[in-house]
Design an enzyme around this catalytic site. Structure first.
Site, mmCIF file in Angstrom:
data_model
loop_
_atom_site.group_PDB
_atom_site.id
_atom_site.type_symbol
_atom_site.label_atom_id
_atom_site.label_comp_id
_atom_site.label_asym_id
_atom_site.label_seq_id
_atom_site.Cartn_x
_atom_site.Cartn_y
_atom_site.Cartn_z
ATOM 1 C CG ASP A 122 -44.474 -21.062 -16.355
ATOM 2 O OD1 ASP A 122 -43.483 -21.771 -16.099
ATOM 3 O OD2 ASP A 122 -45.602 -21.266 -15.883
ATOM 4 N N GLY A 167 -48.002 -24.384 -17.923
ATOM 5 C CA GLY A 167 -47.727 -23.011 -18.346
ATOM 6 C C GLY A 167 -48.825 -22.391 -19.189
ATOM 7 C CB SER A 168 -52.477 -22.941 -19.413
ATOM 8 O OG SER A 168 -52.743 -22.731 -18.052
ATOM 9 N N PRO A 220 -54.755 -27.949 -20.638
ATOM 10 C CG PRO A 220 -54.590 -29.672 -19.083
ATOM 11 C CD PRO A 220 -54.126 -29.257 -20.441
ATOM 12 C CB ALA A 241 -49.331 -20.822 -23.389
HETATM 13 O O1 PMV Z 1 -47.452 -25.044 -12.189
HETATM 14 P P1 PMV Z 1 -46.957 -23.823 -12.876
HETATM 15 O O2 PMV Z 1 -46.939 -23.925 -14.358
HETATM 16 O O3 PMV Z 1 -47.661 -22.585 -12.375
HETATM 17 O O4 PMV Z 1 -45.387 -23.677 -12.497
HETATM 18 C C1 PMV Z 1 -44.942 -23.050 -11.346
HETATM 19 C C2 PMV Z 1 -43.488 -23.291 -11.159
HETATM 20 C C3 PMV Z 1 -42.872 -22.577 -9.965
HETATM 21 O O5 PMV Z 1 -41.482 -22.881 -9.978
HETATM 22 C C4 PMV Z 1 -43.465 -23.081 -8.665
HETATM 23 C C5 PMV Z 1 -43.063 -21.085 -10.050
HETATM 24 C C6 PMV Z 1 -42.256 -20.373 -11.130
HETATM 25 O O6 PMV Z 1 -42.598 -19.211 -11.386
HETATM 26 O O7 PMV Z 1 -41.293 -20.927 -11.690
#
Ligand code: PMV
Length: 296
Positions: free
Chosen positions: A131, A86-87, A80, A90
């Site tokens: 990510d 990390g969609s 999702p 990806a």
């Molecule tokens: O929820 P996501 O997949 O967007 O992860 C964000 C993670 C953070 O540490 C808040 C930001 C980042 O770039 O690492």
């Protein structure tokens, strides 16, 4: 026609703090996103999740690689969106790989990850780069954001372990909005946040050792501590707390938010495979999307 794939990820430890240069621990998952591109006279994204921002990110990648052609971009996703898995990275990685395939560019994984980062900046403002790294390489890594080049260290898994990820699909804010909100809370209370940052550094240091030595009880405990800090900096939600509490009541070794939080996803360390299955079923019953994985 060019094709490419990118992997989902979970930030096991260190989300948010990683943006400020503290190391994070990330795990690549086997769930993936596939992108297929076909030359066209205009740009179009075919996906259930397409939005204007997605196209902007794709354009940023095209500019960076100096590709002028337009494409129909078909996205097939097993994960999702806006879920902390990390969609967006990806998709970006899969798109860069599709471009590399289309034009026979033979891009290295490092190049793929760095082109994908161009679109991550569009989506997330000041992303750490975790990510796109995990979406490209998979595996388990320690990631540290640094001026002049991020530090990526592969992490040895001392003893395989079972994780369950519950995705609430209830995130109202974007990652960049959540990062900005944390920044402004930090600026209001710098001295107290200093303690959180120091505690987080220690948690990561101990978590790396726990993973390398296969000390899973300790690892779970550290996840619980990390979740407490994430709640304290204001990125938890009722849905996150429900998942975390449900998992802990079912004897999980540990549970925490993964990713930006405020909904999104939680990651759970199960005692064993059976425990993982039971927890996964319970979270599904709560109406959430679930991914189970063995990390080895
Ligand atoms: O929820 P996501 O997949 O967007 O992860 C964000 C993670 C953070 O540490 C808040 C930001 C980042 O770039 O690492």
């Amino acid at each position: 026609m060019g094709r490419g794939i990118g992997y989902a990820k979970t930030i096991f430890f260190g989300e948010h703090f990683v943006v400020y240069g503290i190391p994070a621990i990330g795990i690549g998952l086997s769930k993936k996103i596939e992108v297929e591109i076909e030359k066209s006279s205009y740009m179009k994204i075919e996906s259930n999740h397409a939005d204007a921002n997605l196209l902007k990110g794709i354009e940023a990648i095209k500019t960076a690689i100096k590709v002028q052609d337009n494409f129909i971009v078909k996205i097939k996703s097993e994960i999702p969106m806006r879920s902390g898995l990390g969609s967006s990275a990806a998709i970006s990685v899969a798109f860069v790989r599709a471009i590399s395939d289309e034009y026979k560019l033979n891009l290295s994984d490092e190049q793929i990850s760095s082109y994908a980062y161009e679109s991550e900046k569009i989506y997330h403002g000041t992303p750490s780069g975790t990510d796109n790294t995990l979406a490209t390489f998979g595996g388990a890594i320690i990631f540290q954001k640094r001026e002049g080049g991020n530090l990526i260290t592969p992490l040895k898994i001392g003893k395989p372990f079972h994780i369950v990820i519950g995705n609430t699909d209830k995130r109202k804010s974007s990652t960049s909005e959540i990062i900005a909100a944390v920044k402004s809370r930090k600026e209001k209370n710098p001295e107290i946040y200093e303690y959180f940052f120091n505690a987080e550094k220690k948690i990561i240091e101990f978590a790396i050792k726990a993973i390398e030595y296969g000390n899973l009880e300790e690892l779970g405990e550290l996840m619980n501590l990390n979740h407490g800090i994430l709640s304290a900096i204001g990125v938890s939600s009722k849905e996150n707390e429900d998942i975390v509490q449900t998992a802990r009541n079912m004897d999980a070794l540990g549970a925490k938010i993964t990713g930006a939080g405020c909904g999104g996803s939680c990651v759970i360390l199960a005692k064993n495979e059976k425990n993982a299955e039971e927890i996964a079923n319970e979270i599904k019953k709560m109406g959430y999307f679930v991914i189970s994985a063995m990390v080895q």
